[in-house]
Structures are given as structure tokens and as C-alpha cells.
Design an enzyme around this catalytic site. Structure first.
Site, PDB file in Angstrom:
ATOM      1  N   ARG A 207       0.828  -1.218   0.000  1.00 15.96           N
ATOM      2  CA  ARG A 207       0.000   0.000   0.000  1.00 15.96           C
ATOM      3  C   ARG A 207       0.859   1.264   0.000  1.00 15.96           C
ATOM      4  O   ARG A 207       0.743   2.143   0.864  1.00 15.96           O
ATOM      5  CB  ARG A 207      -0.935   0.026   1.215  1.00 15.96           C
ATOM      6  CG  ARG A 207      -2.008  -1.036   1.173  1.00 15.96           C
ATOM      7  CD  ARG A 207      -3.003  -0.891   2.317  1.00 15.96           C
ATOM      8  NE  ARG A 207      -4.074  -1.859   2.198  1.00 15.96           N
ATOM      9  CZ  ARG A 207      -5.247  -1.635   1.581  1.00 15.96           C
ATOM     10  NH1 ARG A 207      -5.494  -0.457   1.056  1.00 15.96           N
ATOM     11  NH2 ARG A 207      -6.149  -2.569   1.512  1.00 15.96           N
TER      12      ARG A 207
ATOM     13  N   TYR B 140       5.784  12.269   9.102  1.00 11.69           N
ATOM     14  CA  TYR B 140       6.970  11.507   8.701  1.00 11.69           C
ATOM     15  C   TYR B 140       8.171  12.088   9.434  1.00 11.69           C
ATOM     16  O   TYR B 140       8.575  13.221   9.173  1.00 11.69           O
ATOM     17  CB  TYR B 140       7.135  11.636   7.193  1.00 11.69           C
ATOM     18  CG  TYR B 140       8.153  10.704   6.565  1.00 11.69           C
ATOM     19  CD1 TYR B 140       7.750   9.673   5.724  1.00 11.69           C
ATOM     20  CD2 TYR B 140       9.513  10.864   6.774  1.00 11.69           C
ATOM     21  CE1 TYR B 140       8.673   8.825   5.121  1.00 11.69           C
ATOM     22  CE2 TYR B 140      10.447  10.013   6.180  1.00 11.69           C
ATOM     23  CZ  TYR B 140      10.019   8.999   5.361  1.00 11.69           C
ATOM     24  OH  TYR B 140      10.919   8.167   4.766  1.00 11.69           O
TER      25      TYR B 140
END
Lengths: 530, 530
Positions: free
Chosen positions: A198, A448
Site C-alpha cells: 500500500r 513523517y
């Protein structure tokens, strides 16, 4: 040639200059270079292959070692220190779906564990061979790489699933098309790997995640072939593509995939906008993404990542001028850099950019034009080479990522960074932790974070540092209601945290699905569900 | 009050005028009105309830009959002719997740079959009680209808899953938001039903299908509760929402759902564009949808649907003027009508409409402004009442729909219409069959056909006519590579055709999933997987 114990091609170096090293030393202390183990020395550790012979399987230690591990930090530690541990007993390079079928039949017959792989870019331990008495076969899919069919009317392209990013784009570009999937691993990751984990690319705002691109294909499983026909949309029960997406090799091997493509964009540009602080920047990007403009990328760095990018950019004089200008415009210490990408028809792309700048302005956004953006674009797949350079100076670089709804974005960012700092403090070390929002959605954002810290110089200590760091940041992600991965997948490293989001019943549903298709549990055992 | 044997509220009539009846008579022959069975007469057919008593369950024949069937043509035949057949033994109206939990525990204890339902709008037989000795409980979810939480920052709203379309939109509108999901069944269908059947609304081009809207929620299953947390995106293995979407009651009961909402659009308009013929129209809409413009709807009628809509529109004089004007502009016999919707910020919406008209022009597209579009909008949920009116004059109306990639769209349309004609010809009858593309995608389109034909006047003959028609068009869909449903789901009526697209392994995966979660197989048995 591809590095056996680091990122990318051996001929590509991303050097750190004196300024950059001084910056790192100031942040976490001076690094001490560590001597790497040699390739031959590492190969010598592999035992004799336990696999029965098969026409498609190679068993030389060299081939086995090159297909043994991915790019996670524990993988690096094994390779750099020459502590290989487990490795596959052999590697097959199938060239057709029939080859894959044969290999799965063979694996079932001899109860061989099978680890499907593409370019070996996993950063979550997807490729690690399990220990124990079961022989292990790595199936390297990269020879199945051809564009088989391009339907320009439906804008669909069918590829062998082992095609690498640059090869896929080159085959499409020759016909005027693009897929538009650009994860940072682009140069060495494969279409099949993107589907199985994914994956999400840097321009997902325009092109979507791989989930949206993946329209159909064919999967060889221990229980037979699963054909996934293409439909524009369907209300006919379970969407079986969704069982293949994120299956991480547990269900079978994707042999071909049909993906949505689009004509090459007429125009593409990346612009930088600075904001005075995080609160202003986050509010601005939320409003921009919720306005639904036709942008191709939004990427927001927090202040420490902004500082880091400017420090590592080189061009000290130019950056100095930029910073003085930004300071005059209200963006001093604490400023945050937003990268805005637009792609498509020139007029529409420019109009979308203008709208985005209009929305940024009330939040103190300062548009500095294309220079930083083009620089970012040039380095979009080169930045990852920084990891090699940092290592050679005695620094480890690791990353984690998650995604959360907007009310939790800032809390998540602060918590993950603080958790990393606390974890390394317990080892008497500092961490340089910085964060960006890599993918923006109306609902929230991916968060992130990158961690730079010093290597100790021996395998056990460095593994212990990483384990503390990984556990702390993963607990922080889970504790703040984030998913354990937005784009890297689960593998071995994230498996302990998966139940927090799936729940008891969800975990058992996943397990039962894989057991139904793979009753002997030979497919990538131990990954995703530990 | 809601009609017990037809569509919608008893106070709403959509009359057919003399012109419209003459048009139908000319197409398929004069209809003969059929006498309907009475409500009391139908109720009298229900046997004594076989359910053990439960505080939440009502067992009166009136309540059971009103929750016995949906809106498929076989459902109508049962109700209109008073041939009720099977019906649930009782109906529960839970008001909380705990109520649903209690009902499922009760059902497992006594091995009762459970049919979850919302507004009872299924056109595929989702609600039919199975025959046999097992008692059957209908669980009507419409009392769980509250907006529980609106997160404006993440643009997420959490509702009780039994909320009806108009109620959901009213609760959101009071806060300045919309979901934007407008299937033709909008007035009587529920959020939970949309999720369970993978529904798609008329403005999906802007708002997406329910798959894109459904962000998380909670499902009560025989094996416990499945919590689906909200994330903007995730790479953490199987997306469990995808197992709930399209599960058609086989997995459990969705009690609450969190959906993506957006601020009410500043501007909304629907415009009509005519094309001289199908080939030109199809090419134009493909180019328009592939240009990725910010439109909210594209809906293309073939020539016979265009003729039909103009014939049924009333306003004979105005339509006459329109047709003369169109004829002068090259749109005579064979012309096809495209409806274009735009919603959003005024300037952007108008710019997108302009771009669409520019793309339509080289294909002979003639823009006739907003009159026809606004007329369509007024009637968007009223057209379905036409079915009551047609029945009262001796005509049945049924529809089927599928979706295919662009190269097969026209072939599919022609084949389905021809299959319907051949099927009714075998009964000595004619069919008036017409088609539109209801949802457009870069990859292809849904193909939605309507059939009008005469009633015979007795249950067996009319059921036989419908069975011939349904089988012929379904075989045509499957034979031309379409999905058996783009927006209505599978239920009983489409179940025989599902394996054609899922394959042997796909079917067994779905079956194993439902058996894992519902080991006694009490949840909506026989639906989706027969």
C-alpha cells in the site's frame, strides 16, 4: 552495480560537506566512522542451501546474500557489521506466471517458506528469512517487467508486476503516458511491491495512492490463481483487490497488475512557500488541501527539518540571502517550508498554484518561487543516498511515519520526536529528530519523522539503540491514535503494534483470510501478522 | 405514510399525461390496469411468528409485512398481487449498539436468521426472508439516526447508521455541511444501507462513491464488535472497511459510521448539452471526464432515453421549440442528452463548466442552458414515483446497471437492450428499453438501462416475464465483461452471476470471510453468496 550493504547504485555518492558535518556534530556530537564487513566475509556466513533443486532456483551465497535483506536499519546493521543471521536458501527469478505457479507448487510440495520480493527496498523487515528448520525461498520478481498492454481509451496499462519504477515510467513515457507513482524508493521499488505494501508516492495529491491506481491483475496463490478483472467501479460484494493490497506476500504473488495511467502532464513545477511558524503553516495547508485545488504535491517541513534542509543544501551564500529575505518578511527562527507541486494543463496548474498562494498569504506565507522547489525535485530520489554518506561519518539515519486526522497532527509530531529523544537519552545519546507532513488529505496528514543519531560501532549496542528508538516511537504513534504505517507497510518491525488499530476481531479476520488461501502458511511467514 | 406496496409517500403522485400514455402505447402496446391486493388481505397470509419473545421485537403482521420486502420487481409482484410468500417472524427497532449486540446474541442463542435493513429500498432482493424452518428476524435500523459528532477540522461526521438520506443532510445542513450522497433512492435509503451495498450517488464525480466517504465506524457481528478507526490513509495491512463495504448484511450490522463531509457548496447548477448521435456524445464525455475537471455530475442519455425524457417532460410546446432549435443545430433524430452538474466555489465551478463546453463543441455539442438541468434536479428523486404511475396503467418498469471500461460501453448498452427485447419477444411482448451512463470515470462508465413493458395481470405470468428479462440482461452483462452491479448490489437477484467476476477462489475467499465472523451463518443467509 547496486550496493549490497547500502542504498542505491555504487557510482552515486551524496557527500556531506564540512558545514553539514559541523551541523550534525553540533546537534548530536561528532560521529566515529565504523569499518564495514566485506562482501566475501558476509557470504561466508551462509550455510549450505536446504532447498531441493529446481530449474529456476539459484543457490550461490552471492545471490542469496543480495536477496536476503531490505533497507530497514536492522537490515543495515546486519550487512554493515557482517552479522547476517538468517538468509534464504535460494533465489528464483521467474519470467512468467507459469514459473511462479511452478514455484508455489514446489514450495507446497516441500513445505518451503516463500518470500516474494521486488527491488528489496522494504524499511520494515518484509524480507527477513525466518529462522527454524523450514527452508526458505526468495522469489525475485524483477524479470517480469514488460508493459503487456496499454488501453489508451480506458487509460489502463498492464505490466509484469516486477517492473521497477524507472523502467515502468520509461515504457509509459515512450507512449506519452505516466503512472505518476514516485515514492522515495522509486529507483529500486516495484509495482508489485507498491501494491503489496500500500505504497504512496510524492505526488499522490494528483495521482492517488497505489490503492487508487491498482485496477486489476493476477495473483498466484497456494490455492490457485486469483484473477482480478478491471471495472471502473463495482457494487458486487467484496472488492478483492483490497485483499491483495497490503497483503505483504501473505496471500500469494502478484504476477501482473493493471494500473490507471494518464497522459504526461503538459506542465509541472514545484514552488516553495515559507511560513513564520508551525501553527500558521499547518492551518494554511489544511485550508489549501480542503479547498480541493488541482495540486500534485503538498509537503510541509517543521522548523527543524527546514533548518536541516537549508543546512544540508550547500549554496551557503544563496541560502544566507534567502534567510535574510525571509526574516524581513516575518519568517525567522521557527519558519517552516512548504513545497507545492502542480502538474497538468499549464493554465489550470498555474491557476491552482495562484489559489494556493492566496490561501497561504493570510497565514504569513512567503512565496519564494521555484528555486528551492526545483532543487527539491532534482534531489527527490537522491536524498536517500544521504544515508550512505551519514553512515560513513558514523551516523545512523532512520525514519518512521504514520497518519492521523487533523486534530492530532501536531500532538503526534511532538510526541514522536520527544519519544525518540527520550529513548536515545536512556543510552546517553542525543537524536536529531525532524518531521514533515509528506501527504496531505482533507481529513488529516501523514507525519513523517527522521532521526539522526550516532553509531556506537558494534552490532549489539547499535541494535539496542535502534530497538529502544523504534519501540518508543511506535508506542507513541499507537498511543496517539495513529496508524502504524501510512506508506511503509507492517513487515516484521511494525507487526507488534498492528492489533492496536485492527482490534482482536480484525486481526483474526486477517489471519483467517491468509490461512484460507495458504493453508500450509508458507507465504512470507511471520510478516504483517506475527 | 410510506406506501406498503409501491414507492414512496402515499401523498406523492407522478401522473402520466395523455401524451405520455400514447407514447408508451405506441412503443409496447396499450396497458391494462391490474387490481391490487389489499393490505389486510396481504397481512392475513403471514403465519404465526416463530420467534421466542424479546423486549425489542414486534410481531404484528402489519409491522412484519412492512419490513418484508424491498423494491425489486419480484418484490412488487408479491405485494401487488398479494402473493407474499416468506416474511420475517418479527421486527426489531434497536436504538443503540447495545440493543444490536443483544439482538445478535439472542439470534445466536436461538439460531435465528437476521436480516438487517434500513429504508427497504433494495432492488436486488436483499430483504427477502429465506424459507425453511429457521425463524427470521428483521432488524430495522432507522431509529439509530443521530449525528453524534462533527469534527469540522477533519471534515468528518459520525452518524447512527440507520439515518435516512434527507435526515442526514438536514442534520449536516444545519451546521453548514453536506455529505453529497444522492442515489435515486435518497429519500428512503440509509447510510448503513449505502455502505453495505457500495452505493453511488448522482454527484459522485464530486463527492465520490460511498467507499470514498466511509471513513470508519463500528460493526456488531456474531463474533463481537469490529471497531474501524479513522485514518486519512494507511498502509497497515488489510483495510477492514473494505470488508464491511458490500457485505450486504452477511458480516454483521453497522451501528455507526463516520463519513467525510464538506462545507455546503457556494454554487450549484445543472446544464444540458445535446449531441447529434451516440458516437459523438460518448467520445465527448470520455474526453471531458478524462480532463479531470471539477464537475459534480455527468449523465449521458442515449437517443431513446432522450426521446423518452422529452416525451414524459410535459411542456409539449416548449419541448417542440427546443427540438426545432436543436434540429437546426444538427441534433435531430438520434440526439443524445448530457446533463452536466457543477458544484463548489462559483468561479471554479463556472470555469469547469466552460472547459467542459469547450471540449463538447468539436463533437457537435449544443449547450441549451439550465432549463432542462433545473427540471432534472427538481425531479431527481421524483422520477422514481413514475413506477407507481406506470403500474396503475398496466406497465412494469425495471432497471439494470453495470459498469465497464470504455471500449465496451457501447457494446454493453446495445447488448443489454437487445437481450431485453429478445427475452420479452419470447413472451410475445415488446419492451421499451433505454439507457444512460449514470456515472463516468476516466476508465469507463456505468451503463444503466430501464425497461418498460406490459403487465400480464397475473402473478405467475408476470414473474415469468421478469425472470426471462432478468436472466437475459444479466447474461448479457456477464458475457460482455461487466460487473453484475455498479450501484445496486448483489442480493438474491444477482447472486447467480457473481462467480463470473470473482472466480472460484474469489468466491471461496468471500465465503470463508463470512463464515469466520458468523460461524452459524445467521446473517442475511442466501444473499450475496447463494
Amino acid at each position: 552495480m547496486k550496493r549490497w550493504n547500502g542504498w542505491g547504485d555504487e557510482s552515486v555518492e551524496f557527500a556531506l560537506n564540512g558545514d553539514a558535518l559541523a551541523f550534525l556534530a553540533q546537534r548530536v556530537g561528532a560521529g566515529t566512522p565504523v569499518a564495514d564487513a566485506g562482501f566475501a566475509q558476509a557470504c561466508a556466513q551462509l550455510g549450505v542451501s536446504r532447498l531441493p533443486p529446481h530449474r529456476l532456483i539459484e543457490v550461490s551465497p552471492e545471490v542469496r546474500l543480495r536477496n536476503a535483506l531490505g533497507q530497514s536499519l536492522p537490515d543495515w546493521l546486519r550487512l554493515r557489521y557482517g552479522v547476517i543471521g538468517t538468509a534464504p536458501d535460494g533465489v528464483a527469478y521467474p519470467e512468467s506466471a507459469q514459473d511462479v505457479r511452478d514455484l508455489l507448487d514446489y514450495a507446497q510440495q516441500y513445505r518451503v517458506a516463500v518470500i516474494p520480493q521486488g527491488g528489496g527496498t522494504s524499511v520494515a523487515g518484509h524480507l527477513t528469512a525466518p529462522g527454524g528448520s523450514q527452508p526458505v525461498l526468495a522469489v525475485n520478481m524483477t524479470r517480469m517487467r514488460q508493459l503487456q498492454y496499454l488501453d489508451t481509451e480506458s487509460q489502463l496499462a498492464t505490466f509484469g508486476a516486477g517492473v521497477l519504477g524507472p523502467d515502468l515510467e520509461a515504457q509509459l513515457r515512450a507512449r506519452g503516458y505516466t503512472l505518476g507513482h514516485f515514492p522515495q524508493s522509486f529507483e529500486y521499488s516495484t509495482l508489485g511491491g507498491w501494491v503489496a505494501t500500500r505504497s504512496s508516492g510524492q505526488q499522490s495529491l494528483r495521482y492517488g495512492r497505489i490503492e487508487q491506481m491498482f485496477r486489476g491483475g493476477s495473483v498466484e496463490t497456494p490455492s490457485g490463481t486469483l484473477h482480478l478483472p478491471t471495472f471502473p467501479a463495482s457494487a458486487a460484494g467484496t472488492d478483492l483487490r483490497e485483499l491483495v493490497l497490503g497483503s505483504e506476500g501473505r496471500l500469494g504473488i502478484l504476477t501482473e497488475a493493471t494500473v490507471r495511467v494518464t497522459p504526461m502532464p503538459e506542465y509541472e513545477a514545484f514552488h516553495a512557500v515559507f511560513f513564520p511558524n508551525w501553527a500558521a503553516a499547518e492551518t494554511a495547508v489544511r485550508q489549501i488541501v480542503q479547498a480541493g485545488l488541482s495540486l500534485s504535491m503538498l509537503r510541509l517541513s517543521n522548523s527543524l527539518e527546514t533548518v536541516t534542509m537549508l543546512a544540508l543544501a550547500g549554496h551557503r551564500k544563496l541560502i544566507g540571502l534567502l534567510e535574510r529575505y525571509l526574516s524581513l518578511r516575518g519568517c525567522g527562527d521557527g519558519k517552516c517550508m512548504l513545497m507545492v507541486g502542480v502538474s497538468g494543463r499549464r493554465a489550470l496548474a498555474r491557476a491552482a498554484l495562484r489559489e494556493a498562494l492566496v490561501l497561504a498569504q493570510p497565514h504569513g506565507g512567503v512565496h519564494v518561487g521555484r528555486f528551492m522547489g526545483e532543487k527539491w525535485k532534482q534531489n527527490r530520489f537522491r536524498n536517500v543516498y544521504l544515508r550512505n554518506a551519514a553512515w560513513s561519518h558514523g551516523y545512523a539515519i532512520d525514519t518512521v511515519e504514520t497518519a492521523v486526522d487533523w486534530p492530532r497532527v501536531e500532538i503526534m509530531m511532538r510526541s514522536v520526536e520527544a519519544a525518540a529523544a527520550a529513548a536515545l537519552k536512556s543510552h546517553g545519546e542525543q537524536v536529531h529528530a525532524y518531521t514533515h507532513l509528506s501527504h496531505l488529505y482533507a481529513q488529516g496528514a501523514s507525519v513523517y519523522s527522521t532521526f539522526v543519531y550516532r553509531l556506537a560501532g558494534d552490532y549489539e549496542t547499535d541494535l539496542a539503540r535502534w530497538k529502544s528508538l523504534k519501540k518508543a516511537v511506535s508506542m507513541s504513534i499507537v498511543g496517539n491514535g495513529g496508524t502504524i504505517s501510512h506508506q511503509h507497510g507492517v513487515g516484521l518491525d511494525h507487526a507488534p503494534y498492528l492489533a492496536a488499530e485492527k482490534g482482536r476481531l480484525g486481526m483474526s479476520v486477517m489471519r483467517s483470510l491468509f490461512e484460507h488461501v495458504d493453508p500450509q502458511q508458507i507465504m512470507n511467514p511471520g510478516k504483517l501478522l506475527s
